[in-house]
Design an enzyme around this catalytic site. Structure first.
Site, short mmCIF file in Angstrom:
data_model
loop_
_atom_site.label_atom_id
_atom_site.label_comp_id
_atom_site.label_asym_id
_atom_site.label_seq_id
_atom_site.Cartn_x
_atom_site.Cartn_y
_atom_site.Cartn_z
N GLY A 1 -14.05 0.85 1.20
CA GLY A 1 -12.75 0.13 1.85
C GLY A 1 -12.62 0.14 3.05
N TYR A 2 -13.08 -1.33 3.53
CA TYR A 2 -12.92 -1.60 5.01
C TYR A 2 -11.99 -2.51 4.97
CZ TYR A 2 -17.33 1.08 5.60
OH TYR A 2 -18.39 2.13 5.62
N SER A 3 -12.19 -3.98 4.49
CA SER A 3 -11.45 -4.92 4.88
C SER A 3 -10.06 -4.79 4.29
CB SER A 3 -11.74 -6.29 3.87
OG SER A 3 -13.12 -6.68 4.43
N GLU B 1 -20.15 -17.08 10.89
CA GLU B 1 -19.72 -17.23 12.19
C GLU B 1 -19.87 -16.02 13.03
OE1 GLU B 1 -18.10 -18.37 9.45
OE2 GLU B 1 -18.87 -20.61 10.06
N GLU C 1 -29.02 1.02 6.18
CA GLU C 1 -29.36 0.05 5.15
C GLU C 1 -30.24 -0.80 5.78
OE1 GLU C 1 -28.15 0.68 2.29
OE2 GLU C 1 -25.81 0.52 2.26
N SER D 1 -19.18 -12.89 8.09
CA SER D 1 -19.05 -14.30 7.93
C SER D 1 -20.42 -14.98 8.77
CB SER D 1 -17.80 -14.89 8.12
OG SER D 1 -17.69 -14.99 9.49
#
Lengths: 396, 366
Positions: free
Chosen positions: A132-134, A379, A248, A377
């Site tokens: 749960g980050y975003s 970007e 990771e 993303s």
């Protein structure tokens, strides 16, 4: 310079491939090995896949790189990578964030109590986590997250909302970042908590995507969390989130699915015929496939750079950004080009009569869209390459 | 899995980099563009004296017998400095051709001198392929006579011998033609990247039958002899791209508009991030091709991909760089135009994109 894996690594891989070959004999293999699910094929999201992971655990493949003190095998990180490369190449669920960023963060920063409770369950593949980050207002600018965590006696009380929690509808535990100090600078007021996914104050609602992937929004309504389930230090959460790449650095960056996708395109062009000739005979198509072959090999090189850097014990920040940027765009290009080659019939979805390759590429074109958006993303990756790779004086 | 260079390879790279930096500065690049021979004798002598010319020539014939990966490292440095010399023509392609097609006596006669840089051997094989398909150059093995015209022959004006490809009575042949033989005329060909390219005419040039060899090697990017060329040219483009990227990053950080460095604008930084990403992948694509060749693994497909990718990237980066430099990028006083013109040279020479794509797809669908 050596682009090959060692004999020992190849021997390990061979043993693992034998294990998976046995698995493929089972009656539920089609649920476990499902590359057509694209990004979702990585998830441990059903009973068959859970049982598969438990069998991997029993065979000793979970926690390869963990220290022996915590039940691991202390093998170099490359072995974690080899496992996930093979799993993802075959469309099977990968050894995920439990063994990776969550387990390793608990090992590095967690209390003895958290270690005792969670590490054995992770090693046995008994629990699945959701990340749960975003949030609705915190996407690329993740550190601006606003889920509130307030101290109330021994407990913390969480209120607010998370977004894009892919595993929320099947996970057992929620690894969640919340704001514990609203006055501090945004990176310095975040803490990480572990919340049972079945907590009555959590409401999980489905978010449908055009790729047929289910993701979720999660609402927190006075979710009380015992103080013991704050991970590590209060307000150090952003550091833990950022360290995840370190943990990771091997396992996340597989190239197998991309190679498989390119190979599937080649097979498609050999099999599909138009006007009596296979599509592979068309010189225009052959030229484009040559370009995609070059890009696939280039992507492989970028992936090898991530691994080679990680083997040396470094954190491959820029290498990983480059690989993610390049490979996700390429995956979308391959899916898009497969549809172009199929022509109008390519529009037909799985299950529709006459759908070529049972709509696999129609699905792929929709499903690969998320690859250039999720997990940072394109970007954001370019910003990392520009600032940290090239030293450009970029703004944000 | 280990993508590091060995100590010896680092030393080789350092040696060639120092040679390029001390003898091939940007002024030299610009000066040569206006000269007739476009040949820097001091740099060439240094390459010979330093043993670099011997790199890929076998030890039995005075060479150093080093690897394709070593060759790639050397050409990466040449590319970085835009250092031009007959190395590719003489020490790579001619050496490779002669080793494969030449008689033992021809090898003994020429290869040691080529390995020392004292003999410049230039392959002459291109003709006007827009008007005919078979080579119009005629090689008569009985009389030992060569007739015809070759185009785009690099460094022809400083050549000591030519390796001329042509049609014999029993198929293609190669002829070893001393550059001072009567009947040879050489004319400079003005070109896009101001490179030393010449038209070479052979009018009844008599060389003797012993200097004529059946063409088991054809001059195209699918042949064995071209393998090193593909790897070298790919690495050269990588080196040029590396240098161009660095100077463009510097410019974007220094140049201010609207009160801030233009690097601040993502319209500037993101295309550079894209190019940097491709560059790193393609750099290792070239290394991998060389590593495979050195290890006797399948390499041809990789070398073709490396050359195609590297030249395409250099051209794209040069376009981005010129655009970011704005007016200075278009100006002859700016450096980007040097790279921009050479990028097209790289794309078109030694295997065009279309040619390489056809070969790559043949391999994929085989």
């Amino acid at each position: 310079m050596n682009f090959a894996f060692s004999d020992e690594e190849m021997g390990f891989l061979k043993d693992f491939q034998d294990h998976l070959a046995q698995e493929r004999q089972r009656s539920d293999a089609a649920v476990i090995f499902a590359p057509h699910r694209e990004t979702d094929s990585w998830l441990v999201d059903g009973p068959e896949r859970r049982a598969f992971m438990k069998r991997l655990a029993q065979a000793g493949y979970i926690g390869m790189s963990w220290a022996r003190d915590y039940g691991g095998r202390e093998r170099p990180g490359i072995y974690d990578y080899l496992l996930n490369e093979e799993l993802s190449s075959q469309g099977a669920p990968i050894i995920g964030k439990g063994v990776g960023c969550i387990g390793k963060t608990i090992i590095a920063h967690g209390s003895d109590r958290l270690k005792r409770e969670f590490l054995p369950q992770i090693l046995a593949a008994d629990i699945e986590f959701a990340l749960g980050y975003s949030e609705p207002g915190a996407g690329s600018d993740l550190a601006s997250l606003r889920l509130r965590a307030e101290r109330k006696g021994e407990n913390w009380v969480l209120n607010g909302q998370k977004m894009w929690t892919t595993s929320a509808h099947f996970a057992d535990w929620y690894w969640v970042a919340a704001r514990t100090d609203a006055e501090a600078p945004k990176h310095k007021g975040i803490s990480v908590f572990l919340v049972p996914m079945d907590h009555p104050g959590l409401t999980v609602t489905e978010v449908k995507t055009m790729g047929d992937h289910r993701t979720n929004q999660v609402f927190f309504d006075n979710v009380d969390v015992p103080g013991d389930y704050l991970v590590g230090e209060e307000n150090a959460g952003w550091r833990y989130v950022c360290e995840a790449l370190d943990y990771e650095r091997f396992a996340l960056y597989t190239v197998g699915p991309l190679l498989l996708k390119f190979q599937s395109l080649v097979e498609l062009l050999k099999l599909a015929r138009r006007g009596g000739a296979p599509l592979a005979a068309d010189p225009v198509i052959r030229a484009r496939v040559a370009e995609l072959a070059c890009e696939t090999e280039t992507a492989t090189m970028l992936q090898r750079r991530v691994i080679a850097r990680a083997i040396k014990g470094d954190v491959p920040t820029v290498e990983a950004a480059m690989y993610k940027l390049y490979s996700t765009r390429l995956g979308r290009s391959i899916a898009n080009y497969a549809l172009d080659c199929l022509g109008p019939l390519g529009l037909l979805r799985s299950g529709a009569p006459h759908a070529p390759f049972d709509g696999r590429w129609e699905m792929s074109d929709r499903a690969t869209v998320v690859d250039t958006i999720g997990g940072g993303s394109s970007e954001i990756q370019k910003n990392i390459v520009a600032r940290r790779g090239l030293g450009l004086l970029v703004g944000a | 899995m280990d993508l590091d260079l060995t100590e010896e390879q680092e030393m080789l790279r350092g040696t060639v980099r120092r040679m390029c930096e001390s003898l091939f500065d940007p002024q030299t690049v610009r000066r040569l563009e206006h000269e007739d021979d476009k040949f820097d004798r001091a740099f060439w002598d240094e390459l010979g004296a330093g043993g670099i010319c011997a790199l890929r020539i076998d030890p039995d014939h005075g060479g150093a017998g080093m690897g394709a990966l070593d060759l790639a490292l050397v050409f990466e440095e040449f590319g970085r400095a835009l250092a031009s010399s007959p190395f590719l023509s003489s020490c790579v392609l001619s050496a490779s051709l002669l080793s494969r097609i030449g008689s033992e006596s021809a090898k003994r006669e020429w290869l040691p001198g080529m390995a020392r840089g004292e003999v410049v051997a230039i392959p002459a094989w291109q003709e006007n392929d827009l008007i005919g398909d078979a080579p119009a150059t005629a090689i008569d093995p009985v009389r030992g006579v060569v007739n015809g015209e070759k185009l785009l022959v690099p460094f022809a004006s400083v050549a000591d011998i030519f390796l001329v490809h042509g049609a014999g009575p029993d198929g293609d042949a190669w002829a070893l033609v001393p550059a001072d033989a009567p009947g040879i005329s050489i004319v400079a060909q003005s070109n896009h990247a101001s490179q030393p390219l010449f038209a070479v005419r052979f009018d009844d040039v008599r060389i003797g039958a012993a200097a004529i060899f059946a063409a088991t090697e054809v001059p195209d990017p699918g042949s064995e002899a071209f393998g090193d060329v593909l790897i070298a040219v790919a690495a050269e483009a990588v080196g040029a791209a590396d240098r161009l990227l660095a100077l463009t990053v510097d410019y974007a950080n220094q140049r201010k508009q609207f009160g801030r460095p233009i690097a601040n604008f993502q319209a500037v930084s993101h295309p550079l991030a894209d190019c940097a990403t491709e560059l790193e992948g393609i750099r290792y694509l070239a290394y991998q091709a060389a590593w495979a060749k050195d290890g006797n693994m399948p390499w041809r497909h990789l070398a073709q991909m490396a050359k195609l990718q590297a030249a395409t990237l250099l051209r794209r980066l040069a376009t981005v760089s010129v655009q970011i430099h704005g007016g200075i990028g278009y100006s002859i006083d700016g450096d980007p135009q040097l790279f921009y013109r050479r990028a097209k040279h790289h794309e078109l020479m030694y295997g065009t994109a279309d040619d390489l794509k056809a070969r790559i797809s043949d391999h994929i669908f085989a």
